[in-house]
Design a protein around this motif. Structure first.
Motif, PDB file in Angstrom:
ATOM      1  N   SER A 152       0.808  -1.100   0.044  1.00  0.00           N
ATOM      2  CA  SER A 152       0.004   0.083   0.100  1.00  0.00           C
ATOM      3  C   SER A 152       0.889   1.225   0.205  1.00  0.00           C
ATOM      4  N   ARG A 153       1.928   1.265   0.728  1.00  0.00           N
ATOM      5  CA  ARG A 153       2.889   2.491   0.826  1.00  0.00           C
ATOM      6  C   ARG A 153       3.681   2.743  -0.628  1.00  0.00           C
ATOM      7  N   GLU A 186       1.187   4.230  -2.706  1.00  0.00           N
ATOM      8  CA  GLU A 186       0.905   5.604  -2.757  1.00  0.00           C
ATOM      9  C   GLU A 186       2.097   6.420  -3.238  1.00  0.00           C
ATOM     10  N   THR A 187       3.316   5.882  -3.307  1.00  0.00           N
ATOM     11  CA  THR A 187       4.554   6.610  -3.904  1.00  0.00           C
ATOM     12  C   THR A 187       4.162   6.649  -5.422  1.00  0.00           C
ATOM     13  N   TRP A 229       1.379   6.491  -6.946  1.00  0.00           N
ATOM     14  CA  TRP A 229       0.114   7.335  -7.183  1.00  0.00           C
ATOM     15  C   TRP A 229       0.578   8.715  -7.274  1.00  0.00           C
ATOM     16  N   ARG A 254      -8.274   5.048  -9.001  1.00  0.00           N
ATOM     17  CA  ARG A 254      -7.393   5.000  -7.680  1.00  0.00           C
ATOM     18  C   ARG A 254      -8.250   4.615  -6.336  1.00  0.00           C
ATOM     19  N   ARG A 289      -7.786   1.734  -3.949  1.00  0.00           N
ATOM     20  CA  ARG A 289      -7.351   1.919  -2.633  1.00  0.00           C
ATOM     21  C   ARG A 289      -8.418   1.203  -1.602  1.00  0.00           C
TER      22      ARG A 289
END
Length: 174
Positions: free
Chosen positions: A10-11, A14-15, A17, A114, A118
């Protein structure tokens, strides 16, 4: 630590994204429809007003560079496919994924994808990521974590391609 793998993925997402969002912010429809060369993958508006994307029969360099419209279509295509085949009825095909027609609609479409992705990431567990139950497209018989990792890589790649094309567009007349 119950979902340590999910949290790492997930992290990483996010990067990826953040890079994507950076290149989508300020994107104009004129940029999307600009073709960096006389040949390359692009989108075409049909008589019905819908925008359909070219599909390459090979992936050689000599097919030419893709337009931003095609790159954003491709991003929306594969992401829609993953969501539909992993969490939907699995009937979506490439021919049914259209380019939205404007940069604003691209941002909206990709932003919605997105949000859906998510929400999925927030629900899956590390056990789900080890299971192949949801792995149907683009991979099969692999842990779903491989699909999540593939999405992160593909998103990063598409963001970089869009960014590079925007650099070319910005200096095209110089």
């Amino acid at each position: 630590m119950a979902n340590e793998v999910r949290d790492y993925l997930s992290r990483q997402f996010e990067t990826a994204w953040a890079l994507t969002e950076f290149h989508l912010n300020g994107l104009a429809t004129e940029e999307c429809l600009w073709r960096p060369a006389h040949q390359g993958l692009h989108v075409h508006q049909g008589p019905d007003g819908r925008w359909r994307a070219d599909w390459p029969d090979r992936e050689d360099y000599d097919i030419g560079p893709s337009s931003i419209a095609w790159l954003t279509w491709h991003l929306g295509f594969w992401w829609s496919m993953v969501l539909n085949h992993s969490f939907g009825d699995g009937t979506l095909s490439r021919e049914n994924v259209m380019w939205p027609g404007t940069a604003d609609d691209v941002r909206k479409w990709i932003g919605e994808l997105r949000s859906q992705w998510r929400a999925v990431l927030e629900q899956v567990t590390d056990d789900d990521l080890r299971s192949a139950q949801r792995t149907r497209w683009p991979l099969q018989d692999r842990p779903f974590g491989d699909v999540v990792a593939w999405v992160n890589i593909e998103l990063t790649k598409n963001a970089a391609e869009i960014g590079y094309a925007r650099f070319l567009y910005a200096v095209r007349a110089r």
